[in-house]
Design a protein around this motif. Sequence first.
Motif, PDB file in Angstrom:
ATOM      1  N   GLY A   1     -16.990  -9.043 -10.457  1.00 39.49           N
ATOM      2  CA  GLY A   1     -17.793  -9.193 -11.667  1.00 39.49           C
ATOM      3  C   GLY A   1     -17.577 -10.540 -12.324  1.00 39.49           C
ATOM      4  N   ILE A   2     -16.323 -10.988 -12.359  1.00 44.73           N
ATOM      5  CA  ILE A   2     -16.011 -12.293 -12.956  1.00 44.73           C
ATOM      6  C   ILE A   2     -16.592 -13.422 -12.112  1.00 44.73           C
ATOM      7  N   LEU A   3     -16.375 -13.359 -10.800  1.00 50.85           N
ATOM      8  CA  LEU A   3     -16.869 -14.413  -9.916  1.00 50.85           C
ATOM      9  C   LEU A   3     -18.389 -14.531  -9.976  1.00 50.85           C
ATOM     10  N   SER A   4     -19.078 -13.406 -10.017  1.00 50.44           N
ATOM     11  CA  SER A   4     -20.548 -13.448 -10.019  1.00 50.44           C
ATOM     12  C   SER A   4     -21.068 -14.131 -11.274  1.00 50.44           C
ATOM     13  N   TRP A   5     -20.432 -13.858 -12.419  1.00 51.08           N
ATOM     14  CA  TRP A   5     -20.892 -14.469 -13.671  1.00 51.08           C
ATOM     15  C   TRP A   5     -20.567 -15.958 -13.699  1.00 51.08           C
ATOM     16  N   VAL A   6     -19.338 -16.318 -13.345  1.00 48.14           N
ATOM     17  CA  VAL A   6     -18.947 -17.728 -13.382  1.00 48.14           C
ATOM     18  C   VAL A   6     -19.773 -18.538 -12.389  1.00 48.14           C
ATOM     19  N   SER A   7     -20.180 -17.928 -11.283  1.00 46.09           N
ATOM     20  CA  SER A   7     -20.941 -18.654 -10.262  1.00 46.09           C
ATOM     21  C   SER A   7     -22.290 -19.141 -10.769  1.00 46.09           C
ATOM     22  N   THR A   8     -22.765 -18.583 -11.875  1.00 42.83           N
ATOM     23  CA  THR A   8     -24.049 -19.019 -12.447  1.00 42.83           C
ATOM     24  C   THR A   8     -23.863 -20.157 -13.446  1.00 42.83           C
ATOM     25  N   LYS A   9     -22.608 -20.514 -13.766  1.00 42.62           N
ATOM     26  CA  LYS A   9     -22.329 -21.502 -14.812  1.00 42.62           C
ATOM     27  C   LYS A   9     -21.850 -22.845 -14.266  1.00 42.62           C
ATOM     28  N   VAL A  10     -21.162 -22.837 -13.136  1.00 43.62           N
ATOM     29  CA  VAL A  10     -20.489 -24.038 -12.644  1.00 43.62           C
ATOM     30  C   VAL A  10     -21.496 -24.984 -11.982  1.00 43.62           C
ATOM     31  N   LEU A  11     -21.484 -26.249 -12.407  1.00 42.42           N
ATOM     32  CA  LEU A  11     -22.364 -27.251 -11.799  1.00 42.42           C
ATOM     33  C   LEU A  11     -21.700 -27.907 -10.587  1.00 42.42           C
ATOM     34  N   GLY A  12     -20.425 -28.159 -10.704  1.00 36.46           N
ATOM     35  CA  GLY A  12     -19.687 -28.785  -9.611  1.00 36.46           C
ATOM     36  C   GLY A  12     -18.210 -28.523  -9.782  1.00 36.46           C
ATOM     37  N   GLN A  13     -17.438 -28.868  -8.761  1.00 39.00           N
ATOM     38  CA  GLN A  13     -16.011 -28.538  -8.793  1.00 39.00           C
ATOM     39  C   GLN A  13     -15.285 -29.314  -7.719  1.00 39.00           C
ATOM     40  N   TYR A  14     -14.060 -29.744  -8.039  1.00 37.37           N
ATOM     41  CA  TYR A  14     -13.170 -30.228  -6.997  1.00 37.37           C
ATOM     42  C   TYR A  14     -12.220 -29.087  -6.673  1.00 37.37           C
ATOM     43  N   ASP A  15     -12.427 -28.463  -5.533  1.00 44.34           N
ATOM     44  CA  ASP A  15     -11.646 -27.290  -5.134  1.00 44.34           C
ATOM     45  C   ASP A  15     -10.293 -27.747  -4.614  1.00 44.34           C
ATOM     46  N   LEU A  16      -9.217 -27.336  -5.302  1.00 37.46           N
ATOM     47  CA  LEU A  16      -7.876 -27.727  -4.893  1.00 37.46           C
ATOM     48  C   LEU A  16      -7.449 -27.091  -3.574  1.00 37.46           C
ATOM     49  N   ALA A  17      -8.076 -25.955  -3.219  1.00 38.01           N
ATOM     50  CA  ALA A  17      -7.857 -25.318  -1.913  1.00 38.01           C
ATOM     51  C   ALA A  17      -6.387 -25.227  -1.535  1.00 38.01           C
ATOM     52  N   PRO A  18      -5.600 -24.388  -2.226  1.00 41.00           N
ATOM     53  CA  PRO A  18      -4.180 -24.264  -1.862  1.00 41.00           C
ATOM     54  C   PRO A  18      -3.972 -23.890  -0.400  1.00 41.00           C
TER      55      PRO A  18
END
Length: 377
Positions: free
Chosen positions: A146-163
């Motif tokens: 539920g959290i991921l689905s909502w945030v996925s509509t807001k983010v324009l871009g991201q630098y994924d740190l990819a641990p």
Amino acid sequence: MTEPTVTSAHPEPTDVSGSALVDWDFAAAAASRLAPPGPKADRREITQLVDELRQAGERAVDLVARTARLETPPGAPPALIVDRAGWIRTNAASMGAMLAPVLDEVVARKRAADRERAERAGRALPDLGAASQAISGKVTGTEVAGILSWVSTKVLGQYDLAPQGTPRLLFVAPNILAAERELKVDPSDFRLWVALHEETHRVQFTAVPWLREHLIAEARSIGSQVLPEPENMGQRMVEIVSKLPGVLRGEEDITQIVATPEQRARLAEVTAVMSLLEGHADVIMDEVGPSVIPSVKEIRRKFTQRRKGAGNVDKLLRRLLGMDAKMRQYHDGAIFVRAVIDAVGMEGFNQVWSSAEALPRAAEIPDPQAWVARVHG
């Protein structure tokens, strides 16, 4: 003659993995189904959007490095253009990798305490079993979805740190398209403007190699402290629910009800670093902007207003997820960065990247001169 087999009166239970507390694959799949696909566009418009975002990402590399005066390794991989489902999959994988050692540690502490109590009482340690873990993982995975689905509509871009792997710059194409339509701004200008902000994050972490591992380690350390022990989960949930009305009214920050005073102090130090990163990205994008983006002033004005103008439901969700604090990071961090640059110039500001000790402390973000005095004397 064979020796008799000796069996324990209390057989060892199935090992319990903290990582199994969240089924990240299930969360990603469920969130992808829940997330709306984004604005409608024909094939030509989508192709143009993807091509322009790639070009903007490539163009931003030198513009940001020169303005920030930071040296980055050559051969930066091209930005990855994703839809909302692609962003969800990437972040579910990164969140899983980030939290795996944290959850493993919490569960190990719980099992050690259970084992000690069981031995004192002469009882067998309860076997939680694979089936129980799978059920628990899917329940928690549903909440994460539920959290991921909502945030996925807001983010324009991201630098994924990819641990878990290779960091990568991402642009979420449908969200950029939706934002530029909503703001009624020049699409090409807006795409480059977004690329400048996100490219600054890539430069921060590639020009300062120790920063990625430092942030990952800090996040994991705080996470292992903030997460309640499993036996205290019920009590903590009661405390959180009782204080949620204050969060929804904007009277309390979400961190005030999920952390102790000591934990909040540590969170404040990490928040200071995040304010630095976000503020620095905003300052660099605005420094570069006028020379290459004709409509940059209009974009900044409209985008700043957009950050303030979320609807009631959106504001509630932002408060519950702590995203109001994220918005403050842009504002407070940018003020800090500009004040330091005004005082000691860009080269003097860049001392902030020299070591973890040089990063701003929580008390220094609202008091940039304190940082200047501490680092520059």
